[in-house]
Scaffold this motif. Structure first.
Motif, PDB file in Angstrom:
ATOM      1  N   VAL A 170     -28.791 -36.245  21.305  1.00 17.42           N
ATOM      2  CA  VAL A 170     -29.185 -35.131  20.437  1.00 17.42           C
ATOM      3  C   VAL A 170     -28.148 -34.019  20.542  1.00 17.42           C
ATOM      4  O   VAL A 170     -27.532 -33.806  21.595  1.00 17.42           O
ATOM      5  CB  VAL A 170     -30.588 -34.617  20.820  1.00 17.42           C
ATOM      6  CG1 VAL A 170     -30.566 -33.883  22.156  1.00 17.42           C
ATOM      7  CG2 VAL A 170     -31.147 -33.715  19.732  1.00 17.42           C
ATOM      8  N   LEU A 171     -27.918 -33.311  19.437  1.00 19.83           N
ATOM      9  CA  LEU A 171     -26.898 -32.264  19.403  1.00 19.83           C
ATOM     10  C   LEU A 171     -27.549 -30.883  19.432  1.00 19.83           C
ATOM     11  O   LEU A 171     -28.017 -30.375  18.402  1.00 19.83           O
ATOM     12  CB  LEU A 171     -26.046 -32.408  18.144  1.00 19.83           C
ATOM     13  CG  LEU A 171     -25.247 -33.704  17.995  1.00 19.83           C
ATOM     14  CD1 LEU A 171     -24.508 -33.728  16.668  1.00 19.83           C
ATOM     15  CD2 LEU A 171     -24.271 -33.866  19.150  1.00 19.83           C
ATOM     16  N   ILE A 172     -27.626 -30.283  20.611  1.00 14.78           N
ATOM     17  CA  ILE A 172     -28.101 -28.911  20.748  1.00 14.78           C
ATOM     18  C   ILE A 172     -26.857 -28.042  20.890  1.00 14.78           C
ATOM     19  O   ILE A 172     -26.185 -28.053  21.917  1.00 14.78           O
ATOM     20  CB  ILE A 172     -29.029 -28.744  21.965  1.00 14.78           C
ATOM     21  CG1 ILE A 172     -30.259 -29.657  21.820  1.00 14.78           C
ATOM     22  CG2 ILE A 172     -29.463 -27.289  22.113  1.00 14.78           C
ATOM     23  CD1 ILE A 172     -31.193 -29.633  23.012  1.00 14.78           C
ATOM     24  N   VAL A 173     -26.532 -27.305  19.845  1.00 14.89           N
ATOM     25  CA  VAL A 173     -25.249 -26.602  19.791  1.00 14.89           C
ATOM     26  C   VAL A 173     -25.342 -25.161  20.271  1.00 14.89           C
ATOM     27  O   VAL A 173     -24.325 -24.459  20.351  1.00 14.89           O
ATOM     28  CB  VAL A 173     -24.665 -26.639  18.365  1.00 14.89           C
ATOM     29  CG1 VAL A 173     -24.319 -28.070  17.965  1.00 14.89           C
ATOM     30  CG2 VAL A 173     -25.640 -26.019  17.355  1.00 14.89           C
ATOM     31  N   GLY A 174     -26.534 -24.702  20.598  1.00 15.29           N
ATOM     32  CA  GLY A 174     -26.666 -23.339  21.089  1.00 15.29           C
ATOM     33  C   GLY A 174     -28.091 -23.005  21.452  1.00 15.29           C
ATOM     34  O   GLY A 174     -29.038 -23.687  21.046  1.00 15.29           O
ATOM     35  N   GLU A 175     -28.234 -21.952  22.253  1.00 13.30           N
ATOM     36  CA  GLU A 175     -29.560 -21.457  22.626  1.00 13.30           C
ATOM     37  C   GLU A 175     -29.440 -19.980  22.972  1.00 13.30           C
ATOM     38  O   GLU A 175     -28.373 -19.503  23.370  1.00 13.30           O
ATOM     39  CB  GLU A 175     -30.102 -22.231  23.821  1.00 13.30           C
ATOM     40  CG  GLU A 175     -29.249 -22.117  25.072  1.00 13.30           C
ATOM     41  CD  GLU A 175     -29.739 -23.027  26.190  1.00 13.30           C
ATOM     42  OE1 GLU A 175     -29.986 -22.497  27.284  1.00 13.30           O
ATOM     43  OE2 GLU A 175     -29.852 -24.243  25.965  1.00 13.30           O
ATOM     44  N   HIS A 176     -30.533 -19.277  22.792  1.00 15.74           N
ATOM     45  CA  HIS A 176     -30.513 -17.849  23.124  1.00 15.74           C
ATOM     46  C   HIS A 176     -31.925 -17.394  23.474  1.00 15.74           C
ATOM     47  O   HIS A 176     -32.873 -17.668  22.742  1.00 15.74           O
ATOM     48  CB  HIS A 176     -29.987 -17.020  21.957  1.00 15.74           C
ATOM     49  CG  HIS A 176     -29.904 -15.554  22.259  1.00 15.74           C
ATOM     50  ND1 HIS A 176     -29.124 -15.036  23.279  1.00 15.74           N
ATOM     51  CD2 HIS A 176     -30.520 -14.480  21.675  1.00 15.74           C
ATOM     52  CE1 HIS A 176     -29.244 -13.728  23.316  1.00 15.74           C
ATOM     53  NE2 HIS A 176     -30.087 -13.364  22.352  1.00 15.74           N
ATOM     54  N   SER A 177     -32.041 -16.705  24.610  1.00 17.77           N
ATOM     55  CA  SER A 177     -33.296 -16.095  25.021  1.00 17.77           C
ATOM     56  C   SER A 177     -33.165 -14.596  24.782  1.00 17.77           C
ATOM     57  O   SER A 177     -32.543 -13.895  25.585  1.00 17.77           O
ATOM     58  CB  SER A 177     -33.581 -16.382  26.501  1.00 17.77           C
ATOM     59  OG  SER A 177     -34.757 -15.697  26.918  1.00 17.77           O
ATOM     60  N   PRO A 178     -33.718 -14.080  23.683  1.00 19.01           N
ATOM     61  CA  PRO A 178     -33.540 -12.659  23.372  1.00 19.01           C
ATOM     62  C   PRO A 178     -34.339 -11.784  24.323  1.00 19.01           C
ATOM     63  O   PRO A 178     -35.332 -12.239  24.909  1.00 19.01           O
ATOM     64  CB  PRO A 178     -34.078 -12.550  21.939  1.00 19.01           C
ATOM     65  CG  PRO A 178     -35.086 -13.651  21.840  1.00 19.01           C
ATOM     66  CD  PRO A 178     -34.554 -14.777  22.684  1.00 19.01           C
ATOM     67  N   PRO A 179     -33.946 -10.527  24.486  1.00 21.60           N
ATOM     68  CA  PRO A 179     -34.719  -9.613  25.338  1.00 21.60           C
ATOM     69  C   PRO A 179     -36.120  -9.417  24.780  1.00 21.60           C
ATOM     70  O   PRO A 179     -36.313  -9.401  23.557  1.00 21.60           O
ATOM     71  CB  PRO A 179     -33.905  -8.315  25.305  1.00 21.60           C
ATOM     72  CG  PRO A 179     -33.068  -8.408  24.069  1.00 21.60           C
ATOM     73  CD  PRO A 179     -32.767  -9.868  23.892  1.00 21.60           C
ATOM     74  N   PHE A 180     -37.091  -9.290  25.661  1.00 18.03           N
ATOM     75  CA  PHE A 180     -38.479  -9.118  25.228  1.00 18.03           C
ATOM     76  C   PHE A 180     -38.682  -7.684  24.761  1.00 18.03           C
ATOM     77  O   PHE A 180     -38.567  -6.734  25.536  1.00 18.03           O
ATOM     78  CB  PHE A 180     -39.429  -9.437  26.380  1.00 18.03           C
ATOM     79  CG  PHE A 180     -40.878  -9.338  25.989  1.00 18.03           C
ATOM     80  CD1 PHE A 180     -41.477 -10.332  25.233  1.00 18.03           C
ATOM     81  CD2 PHE A 180     -41.635  -8.233  26.366  1.00 18.03           C
ATOM     82  CE1 PHE A 180     -42.807 -10.237  24.866  1.00 18.03           C
ATOM     83  CE2 PHE A 180     -42.965  -8.135  25.993  1.00 18.03           C
ATOM     84  CZ  PHE A 180     -43.554  -9.127  25.248  1.00 18.03           C
TER      85      PHE A 180
END
Length: 227
Positions: A118-128
């Motif tokens: 599977v191609l997961i090209v990015g991720e981001h956990s934004p500030p709450f």
């Protein structure tokens, strides 16, 4: 998977992701549907989506009673699993947006383990922070991060109603198809237990989730389900 769920995956989502048409998908349950009933601004978000699917047997029953005889449930976590599975053949690129850093890392490990290649090209956990506190620079930076990754499907796990409001605000910036799947970010890696398949088939997943998280869900089920 139901025939209609498979149709949503194959004919609509994958083809739209490949075309670069963008847009967003609302995975609607009783809670979000009733929010739209009482809040015109939120109703507009659901109505202007590329696709809104019923995640809940109460909604399925209501739709059937109104004439949609073949309607079936399109469950958020199942939709996510199916698109990660089938998307491998087409080389679909995925982006994960939302959740805590720990939950996001666990989700990525689970997906890469269960769906090799599977191609997961990015991720981001934004500030709450509150939706209204997001700055213009943050809106533009998150869109740039997603677009630069080349993602075709953007999975948004901010919880309702924030994730739907976020997708609506970003619909003219983000080029990939955004899907608001909320609890799937915790359900897929097992951070929150999933209801047994038998309870899901009986339309009792809500009762299982309520037993797992009563403090968070009691208002939703006490007021929205009867309404």
């Amino acid at each position: 998977y139901s025939v209609l769920g498979r149709e949503a995956v194959n004919q609509l989502l994958l083809s739209r992701a490949r075309s670069g048409a963008g847009g967003y998908v609302c995975v609607s349950n009783v809670h979000t549907t009733m929010m739209g009933y009482f809040d015109p601004a939120y109703r507009r978000i659901t109505n202007e989506s590329f696709l809104s699917v019923p995640d809940g047997m109460r909604l399925v029953g209501a739709m059937r009673s109104l004439g949609a005889a073949g309607q079936d449930r399109v469950r958020g976590p199942t939709l996510m699993r199916d698109l990660f599975d089938l998307g491998r053949t087409a080389g679909i690129r995925h982006f994960l947006y939302g959740g805590s850093p720990k939950a996001l890392a666990a989700l990525r490990r689970t997906l890469e383990s269960q769906y090799p290649g599977v191609l997961i090209v990015g991720e981001h956990s934004p500030p709450f922070k509150a939706f209204e506190a997001i700055t213009k620079a943050e809106w533009e930076e998150s869109a740039r991060l997603i677009n630069d990754s080349g993602a075709e499907l953007v999975w948004v796990g901010l919880g309702a109603p924030k994730q739907e409001r976020w997708m609506f605000a970003q619909k003219d910036r983000v080029r990939g198809v955004m899907l608001g799947v909320g609890a799937a970010f915790d359900l897929l890696p097992g951070i929150v237990p999933e209801a047994p398949a038998a309870l899901q088939a009986l339309g009792l997943e809500w009762a299982y989730r309520f037993a797992m998280e009563p403090k968070r869900l009691w208002r939703r089920y006490l007021f929205n389900n009867p309404a």
